[in-house]
Design an enzyme around this catalytic site. Structure first.
Site, PDB file in Angstrom:
ATOM      1  N   GLY A 134       7.982  -4.934   8.204  1.00 41.70           N
ATOM      2  CA  GLY A 134       7.837  -5.901   7.120  1.00 41.70           C
ATOM      3  C   GLY A 134       7.163  -7.188   7.534  1.00 41.70           C
ATOM      4  N   ASN A 173       4.100  -7.968   7.327  1.00 40.24           N
ATOM      5  CA  ASN A 173       3.115  -8.383   6.322  1.00 40.24           C
ATOM      6  C   ASN A 173       3.768  -8.893   5.049  1.00 40.24           C
ATOM      7  OD1 ASN A 173       0.252  -7.895   7.334  1.00 40.24           O
ATOM      8  ND2 ASN A 173       1.396  -6.105   8.042  1.00 40.24           N
ATOM      9  N   LYS A 180       5.618  11.773   0.828  1.00 38.98           N
ATOM     10  CA  LYS A 180       5.320  11.626  -0.605  1.00 38.98           C
ATOM     11  C   LYS A 180       6.640  11.473  -1.353  1.00 38.98           C
ATOM     12  CE  LYS A 180       5.442  16.551  -1.666  1.00 38.98           C
ATOM     13  NZ  LYS A 180       4.830  17.704  -2.297  1.00 38.98           N
ATOM     14  N   ASN A 238      -3.536  -1.965  -1.297  1.00 39.81           N
ATOM     15  CA  ASN A 238      -2.985  -1.479  -0.028  1.00 39.81           C
ATOM     16  C   ASN A 238      -3.623  -2.241   1.125  1.00 39.81           C
ATOM     17  OD1 ASN A 238      -1.595   0.380   1.777  1.00 39.81           O
ATOM     18  ND2 ASN A 238      -3.597   1.310   2.151  1.00 39.81           N
ATOM     19  N   HIS A 271      -4.564  -1.803   5.111  1.00 38.48           N
ATOM     20  CA  HIS A 271      -4.755  -0.747   6.108  1.00 38.48           C
ATOM     21  C   HIS A 271      -5.291  -1.357   7.411  1.00 38.48           C
ATOM     22  CE1 HIS A 271      -5.306   3.305   7.587  1.00 38.48           C
ATOM     23  NE2 HIS A 271      -6.449   2.876   8.101  1.00 38.48           N
TER      24      HIS A 271
HETATM   25  C1  GAR Z   1       0.506  -2.623   9.113  1.00 42.01           C
HETATM   26  O1  GAR Z   1      -0.307  -2.663  10.265  1.00 42.01           O
HETATM   27  C2  GAR Z   1      -0.203  -1.931   7.973  1.00 42.01           C
HETATM   28  O2  GAR Z   1      -1.585  -2.180   7.961  1.00 42.01           O
HETATM   29  C3  GAR Z   1       0.073  -0.492   8.281  1.00 42.01           C
HETATM   30  O3  GAR Z   1       1.408  -0.471   8.700  1.00 42.01           O
HETATM   31  C4  GAR Z   1       1.714  -1.706   9.350  1.00 42.01           C
HETATM   32  C5  GAR Z   1       2.983  -2.244   8.755  1.00 42.01           C
HETATM   33  O4  GAR Z   1       3.455  -3.318   9.483  1.00 42.01           O
HETATM   34  N1  GAR Z   1      -0.140   0.333   7.138  1.00 42.01           N
HETATM   35  C6  GAR Z   1      -0.634   1.556   7.198  1.00 42.01           C
HETATM   36  O5  GAR Z   1      -0.935   2.100   8.233  1.00 42.01           O
HETATM   37  C7  GAR Z   1      -0.782   2.246   5.858  1.00 42.01           C
HETATM   38  N2  GAR Z   1      -1.548   3.450   6.006  1.00 42.01           N
HETATM   39  P1  GAR Z   1       4.574  -4.266   8.867  1.00 42.01           P
HETATM   40  O6  GAR Z   1       5.711  -3.360   8.383  1.00 42.01           O
HETATM   41  O7  GAR Z   1       5.010  -5.122  10.015  1.00 42.01           O
HETATM   42  O8  GAR Z   1       3.955  -5.041   7.754  1.00 42.01           O
END
Ligand code: GAR
Length: 194
Positions: free
Chosen positions: A11, A13, A65, A109, A111
Site C-alpha cells: 500500500g 502508493n 481474478k 492503473n 504499473h
Molecule cells: C507497485 O509497484 C505497482 O506498480 C505494482 O505493485 C506495486 C504495489 O506496491 N502493480 C502491479 O504490478 C500491477 N500489475 P504498493 O502496494 O506498495 O503500492
C-alpha cells in the site's frame, strides 16, 4: 472527485495518495477509502492512520481474478461509497465486467514499467533481467486489455552501473509515489470529473 484506492499488499502508493491529500497536493480529488482483496494486507492499516475507511472485501476463490458474483459485490460497494474514480494501486487481480463496466472510463492503473514494455507480473524484475537501460512507471486507463489502456502519465528511471535490482526497484517506487498523486490531481480537473 471521490477516489477509491484498491490494493493487495504493502500500500505504499495508496499511502502516497493519502499523504498528498493530507499535504494539499491532491487538488479537487478526495480519497473515499481503501479497498483490499487480501485480509492481511498491510495496506488496510492506512485507514486508521489517515482517517479513511479501509475495507477488506472477499474477491472469491480465485487467485488472480474475481468470481462474477464477488466482482458484482465489489462494484455495488464502490457505487454505494459514491466513488467517481477507481485507482488500482498495487491491485493484483484482473478486473473485468461487471466492475470494469460499472466504472468504464473511470478506472486507472499504476504499473511499474514503461508500458507497453514489460506488462503483466513483476514489471520491475522483467526490466532488470532484460538489462533494459531504463524503465519506470506508467499510469493508464483500464480497459479489457491487461495493462493496455491509454497512458495518462509516465516517469522514466535510468539503470545506473552501480544499481542493484533493489536500488533500481526503490527508484521506480519513488517515481510511482510522485506520479500517481499528480495524475489523480490532474484528472480531477478534467471532464467528467470536474
Ligand atoms: C507497485 O509497484 C505497482 O506498480 C505494482 O505493485 C506495486 C504495489 O506496491 N502493480 C502491479 O504490478 C500491477 N500489475 P504498493 O502496494 O506498495 O503500492
Amino acid at each position: 472527485m471521490r477516489v477509491a484506492l484498491l490494493g493487495s499488499g504493502r500500500g505504499s502508493n495508496a499511502e502516497a495518495v493519502l499523504r498528498a491529500q493530507a499535504e494539499g497536493r491532491l487538488g479537487r480529488a478526495t480519497a473515499a477509502g481503501v479497498w483490499c482483496d487480501v485480509p492481511t494486507a498491510p495496506m488496510l492499516a492506512l485507514g486508521p492512520r489517515f482517517g479513511v475507511p479501509a475495507t477488506y472485501l472477499d474477491p472469491g476463490p480465485f487467485r488472480t481474478k474475481f468470481s462474477p458474483e464477488r466482482e458484482a459485490a465489489w462494484a455495488s460497494a464502490l457505487r454505494d461509497a459514491g466513488v467517481d474514480l477507481v485507482v488500482l494501486a498495487g491491485f493484483m487481480r484482473v478486473v473485468k465486467a461487471p466492475l470494469l463496466e460499472a466504472f468504464a472510463g473511470r478506472m486507472i492503473n499504476l504499473h511499474p514499467s514503461l508500458l507497453p514494455a514489460f506488462p503483466g507480473l513483476d514489471g520491475i524484475g522483467q526490466a532488470w533481467r532484460a538489462g533494459a537501460p531504463e524503465s519506470g512507471c506508467t499510469v493508464h486507463w483500464v480497459n479489457a486489455a491487461v495493462d493496455g489502456g491509454a497512458h495518462l502519465g509516465q516517469s522514466r528511471v535510468r539503470r545506473e552501473p552501480d544499481d542493484t535490482q533493489e536500488s533500481f526497484a526503490a527508484k521506480i517506487h519513488a517515481a510511482e509515489h510522485a506520479l500517481l498523486p499528480k495524475v489523480i490531481a490532474e484528472l480531477a480537473e478534467r471532464p467528467p470529473f470536474r
